[in-house]
Design a protein around this motif. Structure first.
Motif, short mmCIF file in Angstrom:
data_model
loop_
_atom_site.label_atom_id
_atom_site.label_comp_id
_atom_site.label_asym_id
_atom_site.label_seq_id
_atom_site.Cartn_x
_atom_site.Cartn_y
_atom_site.Cartn_z
N LEU A 153 -22.03 9.37 10.36
CA LEU A 153 -23.06 11.01 10.66
C LEU A 153 -23.85 10.53 10.11
CD1 LEU A 153 -19.33 13.18 9.88
CD2 LEU A 153 -20.66 12.01 11.83
N GLY A 154 -25.13 11.68 9.61
CA GLY A 154 -26.16 12.27 9.49
C GLY A 154 -27.68 11.72 10.69
N THR A 155 -27.46 11.62 11.75
CA THR A 155 -28.67 11.57 12.13
C THR A 155 -29.82 13.32 13.08
OG1 THR A 155 -27.59 11.85 14.78
CG2 THR A 155 -28.00 10.03 13.96
N GLY A 156 -28.70 14.16 12.20
CA GLY A 156 -29.93 15.62 12.89
C GLY A 156 -30.59 15.42 11.40
N ILE A 157 -29.82 15.34 10.30
CA ILE A 157 -30.38 15.01 8.81
C ILE A 157 -31.34 14.10 8.62
CG2 ILE A 157 -30.20 14.66 6.72
CD1 ILE A 157 -27.23 15.89 6.62
N ILE A 158 -31.47 13.61 8.70
CA ILE A 158 -32.71 12.01 8.73
C ILE A 158 -33.91 12.70 9.99
CG2 ILE A 158 -33.40 9.52 9.40
CD1 ILE A 158 -30.43 8.88 8.46
N THR A 159 -33.66 12.55 10.83
CA THR A 159 -34.37 13.11 12.24
C THR A 159 -35.39 14.62 11.93
OG1 THR A 159 -32.61 14.40 13.17
CG2 THR A 159 -33.41 11.92 13.51
N THR A 160 -34.58 14.95 11.01
CA THR A 160 -35.55 16.31 10.22
C THR A 160 -36.51 15.58 9.26
OG1 THR A 160 -33.78 17.53 11.17
CG2 THR A 160 -34.94 18.52 8.81
N GLY A 161 -35.37 14.80 8.68
CA GLY A 161 -36.52 13.89 7.58
C GLY A 161 -37.75 13.74 8.23
N ILE A 162 -36.93 13.01 8.99
CA ILE A 162 -38.42 11.87 9.03
C ILE A 162 -39.72 13.23 10.49
CG2 ILE A 162 -39.70 10.90 12.13
CD1 ILE A 162 -36.27 9.29 12.43
N GLU A 172 -36.03 5.38 9.42
CA GLU A 172 -36.33 5.34 10.46
C GLU A 172 -35.59 4.48 11.80
OE1 GLU A 172 -39.91 7.34 13.04
OE2 GLU A 172 -40.14 7.22 11.19
N ARG A 173 -36.47 3.28 11.88
CA ARG A 173 -35.27 2.40 12.23
C ARG A 173 -34.07 1.63 12.25
NH1 ARG A 173 -39.86 -0.86 10.38
NH2 ARG A 173 -38.50 -2.25 8.49
N ARG A 174 -33.35 2.64 10.97
CA ARG A 174 -31.95 2.72 11.66
C ARG A 174 -31.09 3.81 12.22
NH1 ARG A 174 -29.03 1.79 5.61
NH2 ARG A 174 -26.30 1.37 6.80
N VAL A 175 -32.09 4.65 12.00
CA VAL A 175 -30.92 5.75 12.41
C VAL A 175 -31.09 5.67 14.04
CG1 VAL A 175 -32.93 7.50 11.93
CG2 VAL A 175 -30.46 8.20 12.73
N ILE A 176 -33.23 5.16 14.47
CA ILE A 176 -33.55 5.11 15.49
C ILE A 176 -31.91 3.85 16.46
CG2 ILE A 176 -34.63 3.94 17.27
CD1 ILE A 176 -36.85 5.17 15.84
N ALA A 177 -31.57 2.75 15.91
CA ALA A 177 -30.99 1.57 16.28
C ALA A 177 -29.06 2.78 16.79
CB ALA A 177 -30.79 0.36 15.47
#
Length: 323
Positions: A153-162, A172-177
């Motif tokens: 989990l964590g894509t929403g939090i990370i993409t908001t951070g991006i 960013e590369r990790r969450v996209i993968a």
């Protein structure tokens, strides 16, 4: 769903899964051994790279078919574009990203439709095929089943951070993968008869989708927050600086209505209700099949195969979350 419930419903004995179930896709029986799985999904860009955006949107739409145990057959592009702001080259890159995932899924792109829109949107309408005898739904979880999650989990939090410039390029590369990874293990598990219930974890967060499974199945669930995988420890750092999307906050407010918190921290609560994009599958696995499912997930190089809890008997669709 509140809007859909107000629409007239044409009942058919061939409609195996419709809007009432709140499942990932609709299922319509063709004959004794075949049924169509139909779904659609699209959203605005969540990353700057147009190819990655296309890949994520396509993987997200395809996931609904996989979550029903089906295999995608055909796809239609759905796109809205502010033509005065987005040049043709960028549009082409978005569509190329989507086409790459459609091809990877062994699915056929047969067309689509584009309109003018104030902001970009992209996604797919997908039709798949499933056996009525082997399909997965959110309504067949049974007490004693083990709950397994196949993506952290964590894509929403990370993409908001991006979007806020709070993340490094590596994260960013990790969450996209992760978001571009197909959930194509779903139909293999279904066809082997290893489970009957599954959902994909997307916009309503883990607890939102698990809650829907409990309501549809007439059961409850118990999960251990510390057993739930997270993409990176940086997710907790982002939560600490309030990098939390509005949808995730809404999810937490909703989850509080049916969740019993037993020692879970505020950070864990946010993670468990974080709005995911192209998240993993949440599998409800009969205990006798646990080893076989874990073996198949390992064979298919699933991003994770985390045992996070189990289904319990309950007169109400309650979820108990321990630390």
């Amino acid at each position: 769903m509140q809007v859909l419930r107000q629409l007239p419903i044409l009942n058919s004995r061939n409609l195996l899964v419709g809007t009432a179930a709140g499942d990932d896709a609709g299922v319509y029986r063709i004959d004794r051994n075949r049924a169509l799985v139909q779904t659609t999904d699209f959203f605005t860009p969540i990353v700057d790279d147009p190819i990655a955006y296309g890949q994520i949107a396509a993987a997200n739409a395809l996931s609904d078919v996989y979550a029903m145990g089906g295999r995608p057959l055909t796809a239609l592009n759905l796109m809205g574009i502010p033509a005065d702001l987005v040049p043709p080259r960028i549009i082409n890159l978005i569509l190329r990203g989507g086409a790459a995932k459609i091809k990877e899924a062994k699915c056929v792109l047969i067309g689509g439709h584009t309109i003018r829109n104030p902001e970009p949107i992209y996604g797919l309408a997908v039709t798949g095929l499933v056996s009525p005898w082997r399909m997965l739904t959110n309504a067949k979880a049974r007490a004693g089943d083990v709950l397994i999650l196949t993506k952290p989990l964590g894509t929403g939090i990370i993409t908001t951070g991006i979007k806020r410039g709070l993340t490094n390029r590596s994260l960013e590369r990790r969450v996209i993968a992760i978001m571009t990874r197909l959930n194509d293990v779903g139909p293999e598990l279904a066809e082997r008869g290893l489970l009957k219930a599954a959902v994909d974890v997307t916009g309503f967060g883990l607890l939102g989708h698990l809650g829907a499974m409990c309501r549809a199945s007439g059961v409850g669930a118990e999960i251990v927050a510390g057993a739930v995988p997270v993409i990176s420890a940086e997710v907790f750092q982002l939560i600490a600086v309030d990098s939390v999307p509005g949808g995730s906050r809404d999810n937490l407010d909703f989850a509080n209505k049916f969740t019993e918190w037993d020692g879970a921290t505020a950070v864990q609560k946010i993670l468990l209700t974080d709005a995911q994009t192209s998240g993993g599958l949440l599998l409800s696995v009969p205990r006798r099949n646990l080893d076989a499912v874990l073996k198949r997930l390992n064979h298919n190089h699933a991003l994770c195969a985390a045992v996070i809890g189990h289904i319990v008997q309950s007169s109400k669709p309650r979820i108990r979350v321990s630390a």
